[in-house]
Write an enzyme that holds these catalytic residues in place. Structure first.
Site, PDB file in Angstrom:
ATOM      1  N   ASN A   1       0.881  -1.170   0.000  1.00 15.84           N
ATOM      2  CA  ASN A   1       0.000   0.000   0.000  1.00 15.84           C
ATOM      3  C   ASN A   1       0.919   1.219   0.000  1.00 15.84           C
ATOM      4  O   ASN A   1       1.459   1.590   1.037  1.00 15.84           O
ATOM      5  CB  ASN A   1      -0.899  -0.022   1.252  1.00 15.84           C
ATOM      6  CG  ASN A   1      -1.721   1.243   1.373  1.00 15.84           C
ATOM      7  OD1 ASN A   1      -1.832   2.035   0.422  1.00 15.84           O
ATOM      8  ND2 ASN A   1      -2.315   1.460   2.543  1.00 15.84           N
TER       9      ASN A   1
ATOM     10  N   LYS B   1       0.258   4.239  -0.425  1.00 13.38           N
ATOM     11  CA  LYS B   1      -0.331   5.492   0.103  1.00 13.38           C
ATOM     12  C   LYS B   1      -0.027   6.644  -0.855  1.00 13.38           C
ATOM     13  O   LYS B   1       0.015   6.429  -2.064  1.00 13.38           O
ATOM     14  CB  LYS B   1       0.159   5.737   1.523  1.00 13.38           C
ATOM     15  CG  LYS B   1      -0.064   4.501   2.405  1.00 13.38           C
ATOM     16  CD  LYS B   1       0.118   4.733   3.864  1.00 13.38           C
ATOM     17  CE  LYS B   1      -0.129   3.412   4.594  1.00 13.38           C
ATOM     18  NZ  LYS B   1      -0.115   3.551   6.036  1.00 13.38           N
TER      19      LYS B   1
ATOM     20  N   HIS C   1      -9.641   1.802   4.419  1.00 14.60           N
ATOM     21  CA  HIS C   1      -8.392   1.961   5.172  1.00 14.60           C
ATOM     22  C   HIS C   1      -8.617   2.935   6.325  1.00 14.60           C
ATOM     23  O   HIS C   1      -9.367   3.901   6.187  1.00 14.60           O
ATOM     24  CB  HIS C   1      -7.278   2.464   4.243  1.00 14.60           C
ATOM     25  CG  HIS C   1      -5.929   2.386   4.882  1.00 14.60           C
ATOM     26  ND1 HIS C   1      -5.491   3.331   5.777  1.00 14.60           N
ATOM     27  CD2 HIS C   1      -4.952   1.462   4.784  1.00 14.60           C
ATOM     28  CE1 HIS C   1      -4.284   2.985   6.195  1.00 14.60           C
ATOM     29  NE2 HIS C   1      -3.933   1.851   5.606  1.00 14.60           N
TER      30      HIS C   1
ATOM     31  N   GLU D   1      -6.899   5.248   7.446  1.00 22.63           N
ATOM     32  CA  GLU D   1      -6.591   6.655   7.148  1.00 22.63           C
ATOM     33  C   GLU D   1      -7.775   7.321   6.448  1.00 22.63           C
ATOM     34  O   GLU D   1      -8.044   8.504   6.662  1.00 22.63           O
ATOM     35  CB  GLU D   1      -5.303   6.741   6.302  1.00 22.63           C
ATOM     36  CG  GLU D   1      -4.077   6.466   7.166  1.00 22.63           C
ATOM     37  CD  GLU D   1      -2.899   5.834   6.445  1.00 22.63           C
ATOM     38  OE1 GLU D   1      -2.862   5.857   5.200  1.00 22.63           O
ATOM     39  OE2 GLU D   1      -2.014   5.293   7.138  1.00 22.63           O
TER      40      GLU D   1
ATOM     41  N   GLU E   1      -6.016  -4.460  10.334  1.00 27.10           N
ATOM     42  CA  GLU E   1      -4.977  -3.456  10.543  1.00 27.10           C
ATOM     43  C   GLU E   1      -5.273  -2.658  11.814  1.00 27.10           C
ATOM     44  O   GLU E   1      -6.040  -1.682  11.771  1.00 27.10           O
ATOM     45  CB  GLU E   1      -4.921  -2.487   9.360  1.00 27.10           C
ATOM     46  CG  GLU E   1      -4.557  -3.135   8.056  1.00 27.10           C
ATOM     47  CD  GLU E   1      -3.870  -2.152   7.123  1.00 27.10           C
ATOM     48  OE1 GLU E   1      -2.749  -2.450   6.700  1.00 27.10           O
ATOM     49  OE2 GLU E   1      -4.430  -1.080   6.849  1.00 27.10           O
TER      50      GLU E   1
ATOM     51  N   GLY F   1       2.069   2.483  10.627  1.00 22.79           N
ATOM     52  CA  GLY F   1       3.069   3.531  10.479  1.00 22.79           C
ATOM     53  C   GLY F   1       3.736   3.941  11.776  1.00 22.79           C
ATOM     54  O   GLY F   1       4.434   4.944  11.836  1.00 22.79           O
TER      55      GLY F   1
ATOM     56  N   SER G   1       2.853  -1.974  10.350  1.00 26.44           N
ATOM     57  CA  SER G   1       4.289  -2.097  10.635  1.00 26.44           C
ATOM     58  C   SER G   1       4.821  -3.502  10.403  1.00 26.44           C
ATOM     59  O   SER G   1       5.734  -3.956  11.096  1.00 26.44           O
ATOM     60  CB  SER G   1       4.610  -1.620  12.059  1.00 26.44           C
ATOM     61  OG  SER G   1       4.241  -0.255  12.217  1.00 26.44           O
TER      62      SER G   1
ATOM     63  N   GLY H   1       2.615  -1.080   4.266  1.00 27.85           N
ATOM     64  CA  GLY H   1       2.766   0.331   3.949  1.00 27.85           C
ATOM     65  C   GLY H   1       4.229   0.681   3.766  1.00 27.85           C
ATOM     66  O   GLY H   1       4.821   0.456   2.704  1.00 27.85           O
TER      67      GLY H   1
HETATM   68  P1  PGA Z   1       2.501   0.348   7.601  1.00 26.61           P
HETATM   69  O1  PGA Z   1       1.075   0.614   6.887  1.00 26.61           O
HETATM   70  O2  PGA Z   1       2.998  -0.957   7.087  1.00 26.61           O
HETATM   71  O3  PGA Z   1       3.344   1.517   7.185  1.00 26.61           O
HETATM   72  O4  PGA Z   1       2.241   0.325   9.066  1.00 26.61           O
HETATM   73  C1  PGA Z   1       0.182  -0.421   6.680  1.00 26.61           C
HETATM   74  C2  PGA Z   1      -1.080   0.117   6.047  1.00 26.61           C
HETATM   75  O5  PGA Z   1      -1.494   1.229   6.389  1.00 26.61           O
HETATM   76  O6  PGA Z   1      -1.702  -0.533   5.188  1.00 26.61           O
END
Ligand code: PGA
Length: 255
Positions: free
Chosen positions: A13, A15, A98, A100, A170, A176, A216, A237
């Site tokens: 992903n 982003k 997601h 976000e 998630e 993140g 993460s 991510g």
């Molecule tokens: P991350 O993001 O691996 O940077 O924690 C995962 C995601 O938001 O899909």
């Protein structure tokens, strides 16, 4: 339950990262590293990168993905993208719900459900994201939050359509942040999701459902997370923006 038929799926992903030139370069780095992948590999890139990424990916095992789509077929919805527009570009997967989007753009369980239906009706597969916040986890609400999100998102989705859906667990507090859920925590929630899907549909649908962990996940922790019985891949991510890290996660995902 028999999980031998589930092909794991590792999806990047990206982003809001990567210009077209950067996307091309990164995919050229990733390509040789994942060419013998034992799992399905998808890259969910910004809308503006879709065409470039699609051309750079070539091989059938790697799938092109987008990060959202609107529920309407067309119309006065400035700044949105329809499912048909994505399908036309050769997109296979679209990430919906997601955290976000839920946190920053007012995405609700109802709009998640509507977007999923639009995506499915255009032949796209969906990566449905669910997850609890830290406050919800600390107050013991994780199962309730996850159950509500899954139930609402799948409202009106048929058993046949479930074949086109991947669910990504998630935890919001792990995205993140560098804080990963332990393999046990992640495995527990993924098992809960599978159990719920069994209740909503049947055992065959639940057995076939692929559930990813995201938050993460990195080259170091991937193998332990992916070894969990109910975890069938990852939504990645930060680590998906570095070819060797992403490739290491892909290598850790075996059927
Ligand atoms: P991350 O993001 O691996 O940077 O924690 C995962 C995601 O938001 O899909």
């Amino acid at each position: 339950m028999d999980f031998s038929n589930r092909t794991p799926i590792v999806a990047g992903n990206w982003k809001m990262n990567m210009t077209r030139a950067e996307a091309k370069k990164l995919i050229e780095e990733i390509r040789p590293l994942v060419k013998d992948a034992a799992c399905e590999v998808a890259l969910c890139v910004p809308f503006t990168d879709l065409e470039t990424a699609g051309a750079a990916m070539e091989e059938s095992k790697r799938k092109l993905g987008a990060q959202n789509c609107h529920w309407a077929a067309s119309g006065a919805v400035t700044g949105e993208i329809s499912a048909a527009m994505l399908a036309e570009l050769g997109v296979s997967y679209v990430v919906i719900g997601h955290s976000e989007r839920r946190q920053y753009f007012g995405e609700t369980d109802q709009t998640v459900n509507a977007r999923m239906k639009a995506a499915l009706s255009c032949g796209l597969r969906v990566i449905l994201c669910v997850g609890e916040t830290l406050a919800q986890r600390e107050s013991g609400q994780t199962p309730l939050v996850i159950c509500n999100q899954v139930k609402a998102a799948l409202d009106g989705i048929t058993a046949a359509q479930m074949k086109e859906i991947v669910i990504a667990y998630e935890p919001v507090w792990a995205i993140g942040t560098g804080k990963t859920a332990t393999a046990q925590q992640a495995g527990e929630v993924c098992a809960l999701i599978r159990g719920m899907v069994q209740g909503l549909y049947n055992e065959a649908v639940a057995d076939a459902l692929r559930i990813q962990y995201g938050g993460s996940m990195n080259a170091k922790n991937a193998a332990e997370l992916l070894a969990q019985y109910d975890i069938d891949g990852g939504l990645i991510g930060g680590a998906s923006l570095k070819a060797p890290d992403f490739a290491a996660i892909v290598a850790a995902a075996k059927q």
